[in-house]
Write a protein that holds these residues in place. Structure first.
Motif, PDB file in Angstrom:
ATOM      1  N   GLN A 104       0.761  -1.280  -0.010  1.00  0.00           N
ATOM      2  CA  GLN A 104      -0.108  -0.211   0.144  1.00  0.00           C
ATOM      3  C   GLN A 104       0.553   1.470  -0.014  1.00  0.00           C
ATOM      4  OE1 GLN A 104      -3.558   0.196   2.516  1.00  0.00           O
ATOM      5  NE2 GLN A 104      -3.666  -2.093   2.726  1.00  0.00           N
ATOM      6  N   ASP A 105       2.304   1.047  -0.020  1.00  0.00           N
ATOM      7  CA  ASP A 105       3.059   1.998  -0.047  1.00  0.00           C
ATOM      8  C   ASP A 105       2.616   3.211   1.145  1.00  0.00           C
ATOM      9  OD1 ASP A 105       5.139   3.719  -0.964  1.00  0.00           O
ATOM     10  OD2 ASP A 105       3.694   5.199  -2.240  1.00  0.00           O
ATOM     11  N   ALA A 106       2.611   2.430   2.417  1.00  0.00           N
ATOM     12  CA  ALA A 106       2.205   3.138   3.668  1.00  0.00           C
ATOM     13  C   ALA A 106       3.652   3.671   4.321  1.00  0.00           C
ATOM     14  CB  ALA A 106       1.606   2.205   4.727  1.00  0.00           C
ATOM     15  N   VAL A 107       3.625   4.749   4.991  1.00  0.00           N
ATOM     16  CA  VAL A 107       4.475   5.043   5.886  1.00  0.00           C
ATOM     17  C   VAL A 107       4.462   4.603   7.239  1.00  0.00           C
ATOM     18  CG1 VAL A 107       5.186   7.238   7.198  1.00  0.00           C
ATOM     19  CG2 VAL A 107       4.601   7.550   4.891  1.00  0.00           C
ATOM     20  N   VAL A 108       5.503   3.903   7.699  1.00  0.00           N
ATOM     21  CA  VAL A 108       5.625   3.093   8.909  1.00  0.00           C
ATOM     22  C   VAL A 108       6.391   3.704  10.112  1.00  0.00           C
ATOM     23  CG1 VAL A 108       6.288   0.982   9.970  1.00  0.00           C
ATOM     24  CG2 VAL A 108       5.619   1.130   7.462  1.00  0.00           C
ATOM     25  N   LEU A 109       5.767   4.135  11.053  1.00  0.00           N
ATOM     26  CA  LEU A 109       6.540   4.769  12.083  1.00  0.00           C
ATOM     27  C   LEU A 109       6.465   3.928  13.372  1.00  0.00           C
ATOM     28  CD1 LEU A 109       4.719   8.165  12.058  1.00  0.00           C
ATOM     29  CD2 LEU A 109       6.452   7.292  10.664  1.00  0.00           C
ATOM     30  N   VAL A 110       7.637   3.973  14.276  1.00  0.00           N
ATOM     31  CA  VAL A 110       7.574   3.185  15.501  1.00  0.00           C
ATOM     32  C   VAL A 110       7.118   3.782  16.728  1.00  0.00           C
ATOM     33  CG1 VAL A 110       9.377   1.852  16.730  1.00  0.00           C
ATOM     34  CG2 VAL A 110       9.445   1.943  14.113  1.00  0.00           C
ATOM     35  N   PRO A 111       6.062   3.567  17.290  1.00  0.00           N
ATOM     36  CA  PRO A 111       5.645   4.460  18.384  1.00  0.00           C
ATOM     37  C   PRO A 111       6.524   3.618  19.705  1.00  0.00           C
ATOM     38  CG  PRO A 111       4.115   2.775  17.726  1.00  0.00           C
ATOM     39  CD  PRO A 111       5.083   2.645  16.754  1.00  0.00           C
ATOM     40  N   HIS A 112       6.654   4.446  20.647  1.00  0.00           N
ATOM     41  CA  HIS A 112       7.305   4.093  21.844  1.00  0.00           C
ATOM     42  C   HIS A 112       8.350   2.847  21.803  1.00  0.00           C
ATOM     43  CE1 HIS A 112       3.993   1.139  21.665  1.00  0.00           C
ATOM     44  NE2 HIS A 112       3.091   1.871  21.550  1.00  0.00           N
ATOM     45  N   PRO A 113       9.420   3.150  21.127  1.00  0.00           N
ATOM     46  CA  PRO A 113      10.129   2.031  20.848  1.00  0.00           C
ATOM     47  C   PRO A 113      10.865   1.451  22.155  1.00  0.00           C
ATOM     48  CG  PRO A 113      11.321   4.048  20.588  1.00  0.00           C
ATOM     49  CD  PRO A 113       9.889   4.468  20.787  1.00  0.00           C
ATOM     50  N   SER A 114      11.163   0.054  22.146  1.00  0.00           N
ATOM     51  CA  SER A 114      11.575  -0.443  23.242  1.00  0.00           C
ATOM     52  C   SER A 114      11.147  -0.269  24.662  1.00  0.00           C
ATOM     53  CB  SER A 114      13.119   0.060  23.409  1.00  0.00           C
ATOM     54  OG  SER A 114      14.031  -1.250  24.015  1.00  0.00           O
ATOM     55  N   PHE A 115       9.586  -0.171  24.420  1.00  0.00           N
ATOM     56  CA  PHE A 115       8.989  -0.098  25.827  1.00  0.00           C
ATOM     57  C   PHE A 115       8.014  -1.313  26.140  1.00  0.00           C
ATOM     58  CE2 PHE A 115       4.662   0.895  27.574  1.00  0.00           C
ATOM     59  CZ  PHE A 115       5.338   1.360  28.888  1.00  0.00           C
ATOM     60  N   ALA A 116       8.325  -1.939  27.151  1.00  0.00           N
ATOM     61  CA  ALA A 116       7.505  -3.051  27.692  1.00  0.00           C
ATOM     62  C   ALA A 116       7.852  -4.251  26.603  1.00  0.00           C
ATOM     63  CB  ALA A 116       6.175  -2.861  27.939  1.00  0.00           C
ATOM     64  N   THR A 117       6.496  -4.976  26.506  1.00  0.00           N
ATOM     65  CA  THR A 117       6.574  -6.158  25.359  1.00  0.00           C
ATOM     66  C   THR A 117       5.413  -5.806  24.362  1.00  0.00           C
ATOM     67  OG1 THR A 117       4.801  -6.972  26.531  1.00  0.00           O
ATOM     68  CG2 THR A 117       7.014  -7.798  27.307  1.00  0.00           C
ATOM     69  N   ILE A 118       5.352  -4.369  24.081  1.00  0.00           N
ATOM     70  CA  ILE A 118       4.462  -3.912  23.134  1.00  0.00           C
ATOM     71  C   ILE A 118       5.161  -3.008  21.929  1.00  0.00           C
ATOM     72  CG2 ILE A 118       2.605  -3.962  24.649  1.00  0.00           C
ATOM     73  CD1 ILE A 118       2.832  -0.861  24.642  1.00  0.00           C
ATOM     74  N   SER A 119       6.474  -2.979  21.877  1.00  0.00           N
ATOM     75  CA  SER A 119       7.384  -2.164  21.017  1.00  0.00           C
ATOM     76  C   SER A 119       8.413  -3.108  20.162  1.00  0.00           C
ATOM     77  CB  SER A 119       7.856  -0.996  21.956  1.00  0.00           C
ATOM     78  OG  SER A 119       6.800  -0.451  22.456  1.00  0.00           O
ATOM     79  N   LEU A 120       8.725  -2.495  19.167  1.00  0.00           N
ATOM     80  CA  LEU A 120      10.043  -2.948  18.606  1.00  0.00           C
ATOM     81  C   LEU A 120      11.194  -2.499  19.322  1.00  0.00           C
ATOM     82  CD1 LEU A 120       9.860  -1.926  14.545  1.00  0.00           C
ATOM     83  CD2 LEU A 120       9.548  -3.929  15.758  1.00  0.00           C
ATOM     84  N   THR A 121      12.088  -3.408  19.530  1.00  0.00           N
ATOM     85  CA  THR A 121      13.530  -3.184  20.308  1.00  0.00           C
ATOM     86  C   THR A 121      14.560  -2.556  19.639  1.00  0.00           C
ATOM     87  OG1 THR A 121      14.209  -5.607  19.822  1.00  0.00           O
ATOM     88  CG2 THR A 121      12.864  -5.465  21.634  1.00  0.00           C
ATOM     89  N   ARG A 122      15.611  -1.972  20.073  1.00  0.00           N
ATOM     90  CA  ARG A 122      16.690  -1.380  19.480  1.00  0.00           C
ATOM     91  C   ARG A 122      17.091  -2.401  18.250  1.00  0.00           C
ATOM     92  NH1 ARG A 122      20.738   2.228  21.208  1.00  0.00           N
ATOM     93  NH2 ARG A 122      19.764   2.343  23.313  1.00  0.00           N
ATOM     94  N   PRO A 123      17.447  -3.772  18.676  1.00  0.00           N
ATOM     95  CA  PRO A 123      18.138  -4.742  17.432  1.00  0.00           C
ATOM     96  C   PRO A 123      17.192  -4.744  16.496  1.00  0.00           C
ATOM     97  CG  PRO A 123      18.300  -5.473  19.676  1.00  0.00           C
ATOM     98  CD  PRO A 123      17.604  -4.323  20.047  1.00  0.00           C
ATOM     99  N   GLU A 124      15.505  -4.688  16.765  1.00  0.00           N
ATOM    100  CA  GLU A 124      14.708  -4.952  15.672  1.00  0.00           C
ATOM    101  C   GLU A 124      14.678  -3.629  14.943  1.00  0.00           C
ATOM    102  OE1 GLU A 124      11.321  -7.973  17.812  1.00  0.00           O
ATOM    103  OE2 GLU A 124      11.465  -5.722  18.122  1.00  0.00           O
ATOM    104  N   ILE A 125      14.598  -2.635  15.365  1.00  0.00           N
ATOM    105  CA  ILE A 125      14.683  -1.295  14.579  1.00  0.00           C
ATOM    106  C   ILE A 125      15.989  -1.275  13.919  1.00  0.00           C
ATOM    107  CG2 ILE A 125      14.901   1.239  14.892  1.00  0.00           C
ATOM    108  CD1 ILE A 125      13.162   0.915  17.170  1.00  0.00           C
ATOM    109  N   ALA A 126      17.082  -1.386  14.209  1.00  0.00           N
ATOM    110  CA  ALA A 126      18.361  -1.517  13.570  1.00  0.00           C
ATOM    111  C   ALA A 126      18.593  -2.485  12.362  1.00  0.00           C
ATOM    112  CB  ALA A 126      19.595  -1.764  14.430  1.00  0.00           C
TER     113      ALA A 126
END
Length: 268
Positions: A104-126
């Motif tokens: 869909q050519d969407a824009v993907v943003l990462v909310p509240h990174p590395s927070f609890a178990t609901i967010s992408l972690t630093r290694p995942e973002i990298a």
């Protein structure tokens, strides 16, 4: 010869809110916000778009978005996506979600990174930095050390930052925002600003009132993530953003993290 000083227009985007009504719109305007990114939980994008259009006017653009839950309830990774038109369910695999965002050519943003178990972690973002358009570096709901960690993640991965009130409560709207140079007059312009990684400044209000709003939101977070609430959300097994819902016509069955039975969706 005197050259008059010309102030360039700037656009303030509160880049993630969960609430939208007349009071929210009035407060956003009072606080100088030009655009709200509206992404309520468990709501299909068609419904979000209809509501966003109802509250948009010449003074405030409401940008419809989805915060998609990838993975299962206990290990979900949230992704905030703008510019989507076709429905995308929650509780599908990360790769399944990313494939649909790319389609869909969407824009993907990462909310509240590395927070609890609901967010992408630093290694995942990298690992996925080239597929992500921005990382949230200020979230009113989070504590100072958590926002500091998010800024470090943004810097270390070379991913632009963004800020938001992350308002789940009406009074928090406009407590933080992402500020772009130039006028962004509609949804497409706001989406393109993130897609093109345009320079921006992350800004938030200050003082005791701002700190109190953040603490109130943080306490509210405990309710938002209780198993008790989740259990109510999954009572029927056919909620609007579950991949088993008939609206998706089985399109996401192969990337669903649940088999589809009611018991499978009910948190244990």
């Amino acid at each position: 010869m005197h050259v008059p000083f010309v102030t360039r227009p700037r656009t303030r985007v509160d880049a993630h809110v969960k609430v939208l009504d007349d009071d929210v719109v009035a407060l956003a305007k009072e606080r100088g916000i030009d655009a709200l990114v509206y992404a309520p939980h468990f709501t299909r994008i068609t419904t979000v778009r209809e509501r966003a259009a109802r509250y948009s006017d010449d003074d405030l653009t409401v940008v419809p978005a989805r915060e998609v839950f990838t993975g299962d309830w206990g290990n979900r990774r949230h992704l905030l996506v703008l510019g989507v038109t076709d429905p995308i369910p929650d509780y599908i695999t990360f790769e399944g979600a990313m494939a649909e965002f790319e389609r869909q050519d969407a824009v993907v943003l990462v909310p509240h990174p590395s927070f609890a178990t609901i967010s992408l972690t630093r290694p995942e973002i990298a690992a996925h930095a080239d597929r992500l358009d921005a990382v949230e570096t200020y979230n009113t709901k989070l504590l100072p050390h958590q926002n500091a960690r998010a800024r470090q993640i943004s810097e270390s991965t070379g991913t632009p930052g963004f800020g938001s009130s992350y308002a789940h409560l009406p009074g928090t709207v406009g407590e933080a925002w992402t500020e772009f140079d130039g006028a962004l007059d509609d949804e497409a312009a706001v989406v393109d600003a993130f897609r093109e990684r345009r320079p921006r400044t992350v800004v938030h209000r200050g003082g005791a009132g701002h700190q109190l709003r953040g603490l109130v939101e943080f306490v509210h977070l405990a309710y938002e993530n209780t198993w008790e609430k989740a259990d109510r959300l999954f009572l029927s097994g056919d909620e609007p953003t579950l991949p088993s819902n008939v609206a998706y016509e089985g399109k996401f069955d192969d990337v669903s993290v649940y088999s589809g039975g009611i018991a499978d969706y009910r948190p244990k």
